[in-house]
Design an enzyme around this catalytic site. Structure first.
Site, PDB file in Angstrom:
ATOM      1  N   GLU A 165      18.916 -16.667 -17.216  1.00  0.00           N
ATOM      2  CA  GLU A 165      19.506 -15.350 -16.924  1.00  0.00           C
ATOM      3  C   GLU A 165      21.022 -15.407 -17.133  1.00  0.00           C
ATOM      4  O   GLU A 165      21.825 -15.074 -16.260  1.00  0.00           O
ATOM      5  CB  GLU A 165      19.173 -14.855 -15.510  1.00  0.00           C
ATOM      6  CG  GLU A 165      19.392 -13.371 -15.292  1.00  0.00           C
ATOM      7  CD  GLU A 165      19.109 -12.936 -13.857  1.00  0.00           C
ATOM      8  OE1 GLU A 165      19.920 -13.212 -12.966  1.00  0.00           O
ATOM      9  OE2 GLU A 165      18.048 -12.317 -13.638  1.00  0.00           O
TER      10      GLU A 165
ATOM     11  N   GLU B  54      28.944 -12.700  -6.915  1.00  0.00           N
ATOM     12  CA  GLU B  54      28.057 -13.103  -8.018  1.00  0.00           C
ATOM     13  C   GLU B  54      28.722 -13.067  -9.390  1.00  0.00           C
ATOM     14  O   GLU B  54      28.430 -13.903 -10.243  1.00  0.00           O
ATOM     15  CB  GLU B  54      26.797 -12.220  -8.027  1.00  0.00           C
ATOM     16  CG  GLU B  54      25.849 -12.473  -6.850  1.00  0.00           C
ATOM     17  CD  GLU B  54      26.257 -11.778  -5.556  1.00  0.00           C
ATOM     18  OE1 GLU B  54      27.252 -11.023  -5.559  1.00  0.00           O
ATOM     19  OE2 GLU B  54      25.589 -12.000  -4.527  1.00  0.00           O
TER      20      GLU B  54
ATOM     21  N   ASP C 199      23.062 -16.211 -10.328  1.00  0.00           N
ATOM     22  CA  ASP C 199      24.467 -16.127  -9.930  1.00  0.00           C
ATOM     23  C   ASP C 199      24.703 -16.390  -8.455  1.00  0.00           C
ATOM     24  O   ASP C 199      25.679 -15.924  -7.875  1.00  0.00           O
ATOM     25  CB  ASP C 199      24.982 -14.724 -10.291  1.00  0.00           C
ATOM     26  CG  ASP C 199      24.057 -13.633  -9.775  1.00  0.00           C
ATOM     27  OD1 ASP C 199      23.277 -13.917  -8.838  1.00  0.00           O
ATOM     28  OD2 ASP C 199      24.090 -12.513 -10.302  1.00  0.00           O
TER      29      ASP C 199
ATOM     30  N   ARG D 194      26.696  -8.225  -0.197  1.00  0.00           N
ATOM     31  CA  ARG D 194      27.817  -8.577   0.677  1.00  0.00           C
ATOM     32  C   ARG D 194      28.952  -7.557   0.586  1.00  0.00           C
ATOM     33  O   ARG D 194      29.596  -7.256   1.590  1.00  0.00           O
ATOM     34  CB  ARG D 194      28.356  -9.966   0.318  1.00  0.00           C
ATOM     35  CG  ARG D 194      27.610 -11.103   0.996  1.00  0.00           C
ATOM     36  CD  ARG D 194      28.169 -12.461   0.616  1.00  0.00           C
ATOM     37  NE  ARG D 194      27.278 -13.524   1.071  1.00  0.00           N
ATOM     38  CZ  ARG D 194      27.512 -14.305   2.122  1.00  0.00           C
ATOM     39  NH1 ARG D 194      28.615 -14.173   2.818  1.00  0.00           N
ATOM     40  NH2 ARG D 194      26.638 -15.231   2.471  1.00  0.00           N
TER      41      ARG D 194
ATOM     42  N   HIS E 245      16.265  -7.225   4.753  1.00  0.00           N
ATOM     43  CA  HIS E 245      16.767  -8.568   4.440  1.00  0.00           C
ATOM     44  C   HIS E 245      17.126  -9.294   5.740  1.00  0.00           C
ATOM     45  O   HIS E 245      17.568  -8.665   6.700  1.00  0.00           O
ATOM     46  CB  HIS E 245      17.992  -8.406   3.541  1.00  0.00           C
ATOM     47  CG  HIS E 245      18.452  -9.651   2.850  1.00  0.00           C
ATOM     48  ND1 HIS E 245      19.106 -10.662   3.515  1.00  0.00           N
ATOM     49  CD2 HIS E 245      18.370 -10.057   1.561  1.00  0.00           C
ATOM     50  CE1 HIS E 245      19.411 -11.637   2.657  1.00  0.00           C
ATOM     51  NE2 HIS E 245      18.960 -11.287   1.453  1.00  0.00           N
TER      52      HIS E 245
ATOM     53  N   HIS F 102      21.154  -5.423   0.450  1.00  0.00           N
ATOM     54  CA  HIS F 102      21.674  -6.675   1.026  1.00  0.00           C
ATOM     55  C   HIS F 102      23.045  -7.105   0.508  1.00  0.00           C
ATOM     56  O   HIS F 102      23.545  -8.156   0.893  1.00  0.00           O
ATOM     57  CB  HIS F 102      20.694  -7.819   0.762  1.00  0.00           C
ATOM     58  CG  HIS F 102      20.628  -8.241  -0.672  1.00  0.00           C
ATOM     59  ND1 HIS F 102      21.563  -9.086  -1.240  1.00  0.00           N
ATOM     60  CD2 HIS F 102      19.769  -7.937  -1.660  1.00  0.00           C
ATOM     61  CE1 HIS F 102      21.268  -9.275  -2.510  1.00  0.00           C
ATOM     62  NE2 HIS F 102      20.177  -8.585  -2.790  1.00  0.00           N
TER      63      HIS F 102
HETATM   64  C1  UD1 Z   1      22.169 -14.456  -1.390  1.00  0.00           C
HETATM   65  C2  UD1 Z   1      23.011 -14.562  -2.664  1.00  0.00           C
HETATM   66  C3  UD1 Z   1      22.927 -13.273  -3.463  1.00  0.00           C
HETATM   67  C4  UD1 Z   1      21.487 -12.860  -3.701  1.00  0.00           C
HETATM   68  C5  UD1 Z   1      20.745 -12.812  -2.371  1.00  0.00           C
HETATM   69  C6  UD1 Z   1      19.281 -12.533  -2.602  1.00  0.00           C
HETATM   70  C7  UD1 Z   1      25.090 -15.880  -2.618  1.00  0.00           C
HETATM   71  C8  UD1 Z   1      26.518 -15.903  -2.253  1.00  0.00           C
HETATM   72  N1  UD1 Z   1      24.419 -14.752  -2.310  1.00  0.00           N
HETATM   73  O1  UD1 Z   1      22.778 -13.473  -0.564  1.00  0.00           O
HETATM   74  O2  UD1 Z   1      23.573 -13.442  -4.706  1.00  0.00           O
HETATM   75  O3  UD1 Z   1      21.469 -11.590  -4.311  1.00  0.00           O
HETATM   76  O4  UD1 Z   1      20.862 -14.092  -1.722  1.00  0.00           O
HETATM   77  O5  UD1 Z   1      18.645 -12.150  -1.424  1.00  0.00           O
HETATM   78  O6  UD1 Z   1      24.574 -16.840  -3.138  1.00  0.00           O
HETATM   79  N2  UD1 Z   1      18.971 -15.449   6.203  1.00  0.00           N
HETATM   80  C9  UD1 Z   1      17.932 -15.839   7.032  1.00  0.00           C
HETATM   81  N3  UD1 Z   1      16.773 -16.272   6.473  1.00  0.00           N
HETATM   82  C10 UD1 Z   1      16.572 -16.308   5.127  1.00  0.00           C
HETATM   83  C11 UD1 Z   1      17.631 -15.888   4.288  1.00  0.00           C
HETATM   84  C12 UD1 Z   1      18.829 -15.470   4.859  1.00  0.00           C
HETATM   85  O7  UD1 Z   1      18.059 -15.818   8.255  1.00  0.00           O
HETATM   86  O8  UD1 Z   1      15.496 -16.715   4.684  1.00  0.00           O
HETATM   87  C13 UD1 Z   1      20.257 -15.015   6.816  1.00  0.00           C
HETATM   88  C14 UD1 Z   1      21.069 -16.202   7.383  1.00  0.00           C
HETATM   89  O9  UD1 Z   1      21.716 -15.793   8.543  1.00  0.00           O
HETATM   90  C15 UD1 Z   1      22.076 -16.477   6.269  1.00  0.00           C
HETATM   91  C16 UD1 Z   1      22.355 -15.068   5.786  1.00  0.00           C
HETATM   92  O10 UD1 Z   1      21.092 -14.416   5.825  1.00  0.00           O
HETATM   93  O11 UD1 Z   1      23.246 -17.130   6.712  1.00  0.00           O
HETATM   94  C17 UD1 Z   1      22.998 -14.971   4.440  1.00  0.00           C
HETATM   95  O12 UD1 Z   1      22.307 -15.722   3.440  1.00  0.00           O
HETATM   96  P1  UD1 Z   1      23.068 -16.049   2.036  1.00  0.00           P
HETATM   97  O13 UD1 Z   1      22.127 -16.756   1.166  1.00  0.00           O
HETATM   98  O14 UD1 Z   1      24.384 -16.676   2.311  1.00  0.00           O
HETATM   99  O15 UD1 Z   1      23.424 -14.631   1.476  1.00  0.00           O
HETATM  100  P2  UD1 Z   1      22.535 -13.438   1.008  1.00  0.00           P
HETATM  101  O16 UD1 Z   1      23.241 -12.216   1.478  1.00  0.00           O
HETATM  102  O17 UD1 Z   1      21.127 -13.648   1.344  1.00  0.00           O
HETATM  103  N1  UDP Z   2      11.432  -9.068  -2.937  1.00  0.00           N
HETATM  104  C1  UDP Z   2      10.383  -9.560  -2.174  1.00  0.00           C
HETATM  105  N2  UDP Z   2      10.250  -9.102  -0.894  1.00  0.00           N
HETATM  106  C2  UDP Z   2      11.088  -8.182  -0.343  1.00  0.00           C
HETATM  107  C3  UDP Z   2      12.159  -7.697  -1.135  1.00  0.00           C
HETATM  108  C4  UDP Z   2      12.316  -8.164  -2.433  1.00  0.00           C
HETATM  109  O1  UDP Z   2       9.598 -10.384  -2.637  1.00  0.00           O
HETATM  110  O2  UDP Z   2      10.894  -7.807   0.817  1.00  0.00           O
HETATM  111  C5  UDP Z   2      11.603  -9.595  -4.312  1.00  0.00           C
HETATM  112  C6  UDP Z   2      11.742  -8.565  -5.402  1.00  0.00           C
HETATM  113  O3  UDP Z   2      10.486  -8.275  -5.971  1.00  0.00           O
HETATM  114  C7  UDP Z   2      12.658  -9.244  -6.413  1.00  0.00           C
HETATM  115  C8  UDP Z   2      13.494 -10.156  -5.548  1.00  0.00           C
HETATM  116  O4  UDP Z   2      12.826 -10.293  -4.310  1.00  0.00           O
HETATM  117  O5  UDP Z   2      11.945 -10.055  -7.325  1.00  0.00           O
HETATM  118  C9  UDP Z   2      14.861  -9.602  -5.355  1.00  0.00           C
HETATM  119  O6  UDP Z   2      15.532 -10.324  -4.382  1.00  0.00           O
HETATM  120  P1  UDP Z   2      16.853  -9.814  -3.695  1.00  0.00           P
HETATM  121  O7  UDP Z   2      16.911  -8.324  -3.734  1.00  0.00           O
HETATM  122  O8  UDP Z   2      16.910 -10.466  -2.358  1.00  0.00           O
HETATM  123  O9  UDP Z   2      17.996 -10.472  -4.584  1.00  0.00           O
HETATM  124  P2  UDP Z   2      18.748 -10.029  -5.922  1.00  0.00           P
HETATM  125  O10 UDP Z   2      17.722  -9.788  -6.965  1.00  0.00           O
HETATM  126  O11 UDP Z   2      19.569  -8.829  -5.593  1.00  0.00           O
HETATM  127  O12 UDP Z   2      19.613 -11.201  -6.217  1.00  0.00           O
END
Ligand code: UD1
Ligand code: UDP
Length: 372
Positions: free
Chosen positions: A120, A134, A98, A217, A247, A215
């Site tokens: 999923e 999501e 999602d 939003r 995160h 994490h």
């Molecule tokens: C995203 C997904 C969320 C998912 C989550 C898993 C959307 C809208 N959100 O949220 O559904 O549960 O990933 O973790 O698709 N960033 C880094 N390095 C990284 C990753 C992220 O610096 O490797 C920082 C960046 O500043 C980036 C911000 O995190 O802009 C947000 O990343 P984004 O993918 O937009 O949202 P998440 O909150 O990670």
């Molecule tokens: N995970 C990981 N390292 C971390 C935290 C989570 O590998 O430090 C893994 C966790 O085992 C799970 C996935 O990341 O499989 C979950 O990701 P996240 O919580 O970022 O996203 P969501 O599942 O909420 O979309």
């Protein structure tokens, strides 16, 4: 018969974890040509998974920007993914879950008249603001997809209720359980893969470990501050230590660093790679989380999960008694955590290994559906 061209599109850590078992299965199968496009909506956290799973993308859009907005990200995704679909002309586009990447991947495929397989499928919280965005992303994908791989019967039923054609819905299990089994077996064969937590394990020897991730939003600001307050009070207990891989989202890091850095019983650490996170699950007494994936993995390892969210699209863990919704109210988080720490019967009732989300063979089932 000509091989089917499958283009798998993903961009974040959880998508990569839940899709690598499928990519492994497609790779060795002569019925398919498997192509991979990453949006790199996440960068470091995505690359951690690609590395351990041995996935080399054919296309990398490298889209992540610091503190990206949903609108700018979605626009860039749609344009970039459209170009890749044009170049690849796949028979199927596969998306998972999602995220913004999954939603834009499905929409771009639809614009190019390519059928979409949704891994999923059918998760619903019933509230478009929790989790945000999501719930709407997965409803959009559900409207478009021609093949719905639902992890559970509950998810399949949610799709039927939305009038999705029953013949396109298949209960496959969630590939996260395939991924977890694979990583646990790999780490057992190569213990060095999980040795990075040894120092923390020694520092907290004799204490009960609580693993924590956060994490979402919709919790930015007030919700995150409440979670930090709860952690402070929990970690004031001498018999407890909290290990918190933070995160990389700056909205999470700023609050957690400001509130929790330097506390004796709290380890704020960088995101763990998947083997180390599986190790954290294994050594934890319980998990506090708002993650989707962790809600699925923890029950498989018999770890109680307190879910710091108002709703969940994964009611199977709650129904089975291994997960409990506690919201983002500091009082409630602390009270429910203490109950599990202090009431043996309450803990035993939740600490039961079971797999409502799958049997570890979901990827093979999805491959057969793509072949059919
Ligand atoms: C995203 C997904 C969320 C998912 C989550 C898993 C959307 C809208 N959100 O949220 O559904 O549960 O990933 O973790 O698709 N960033 C880094 N390095 C990284 C990753 C992220 O610096 O490797 C920082 C960046 O500043 C980036 C911000 O995190 O802009 C947000 O990343 P984004 O993918 O937009 O949202 P998440 O909150 O990670
Ligand atoms: N995970 C990981 N390292 C971390 C935290 C989570 O590998 O430090 C893994 C966790 O085992 C799970 C996935 O990341 O499989 C979950 O990701 P996240 O919580 O970022 O996203 P969501 O599942 O909420 O979309």
């Amino acid at each position: 018969m000509t091989a089917r061209r499958i283009l798998t599109v993903f961009g974040t850590r959880p998508e990569a974890i839940k899709l690598f078992p499928l990519l492994h299965a497609l790779e060795g199968d002569a019925r398919f040509v498997s192509r991979v496009c990453v949006s790199a909506q996440h960068r470091d956290m995505l690359d951690q998974v690609l590395g351990i799973a041995g996935i080399a993308p054919d296309h990398d859009l490298d889209l992540m920007r610091p503190d990206q907005s949903l609108d700018a990200l979605s626009a860039a995704l749609l344009t970039g993914l459209g170009r890749v679909i044009d170049a690849e002309r796949p028979d199927w586009v596969v998306v998972q879950g999602d995220t913004a990447t999954a939603m834009a991947g499905a929409l771009a495929a639809y614009y190019h008249k390519i059928p979409v397989a949704h891994v999923e499928a059918g998760l619903r919280s019933g509230d478009i603001h929790h989790p945000w965005p999501e719930e709407v992303n997965r409803k959009i994908i559900g409207t478009i997809a021609a093949l719905h791989a639902a992890p559970t019967e509950t998810a399949a039923e949610a799709l039927r209720r939305e009038n999705v054609a029953p013949a396109t819905i298949h209960v496959t299990g969630n590939t996260v359980i395939d991924a977890l089994h694979w990583i646990v077996a790999k780490s057992e064969a190569q213990p060095a893969l999980v040795s990075g937590l040894a120092e923390l394990e020694a520092r907290f020897a004799g204490k009960r470990i609580i693993g924590l991730t956060s994490h979402r939003r919709e919790s930015f600001g007030e919700g995150m501050r409440a979670i930090a307050q709860a952690v402070k009070r929990i970690a004031a207990r001498p018999d407890v230590a909290v290990i918190f891989p933070v995160h990389l989202n700056p909205n999470v890091r700023a609050i957690m660093q400001a509130e929790l850095a330097g506390l004796d019983n709290v380890a704020l650490i960088e995101p763990l790679d998947y083997p180390h996170f599986a190790r954290l699950l294994a050594i934890s007494t319980l998990m506090l989380t708002d993650s989707g994936g962790v809600q699925e993995e923890a029950p498989a390892l018999g770890k109680p999960v307190l879910v710091m969210r108002e709703t969940t699209e994964r009611p199977e863990g709650v129904a089975a008694g291994t997960a409990k919704l506690v919201g983002t109210d500091a009082e409630r988080i602390v009270a429910e955590t203490f109950r599990l720490l202090d009431d043996e019967a309450a803990y035993a009732a939740m600490a039961r290994a079971h797999n409502p989300f799958g049997d570890g063979r979901a990827a093979g089932r999805i491959v057969e559906l793509l072949a059919d």
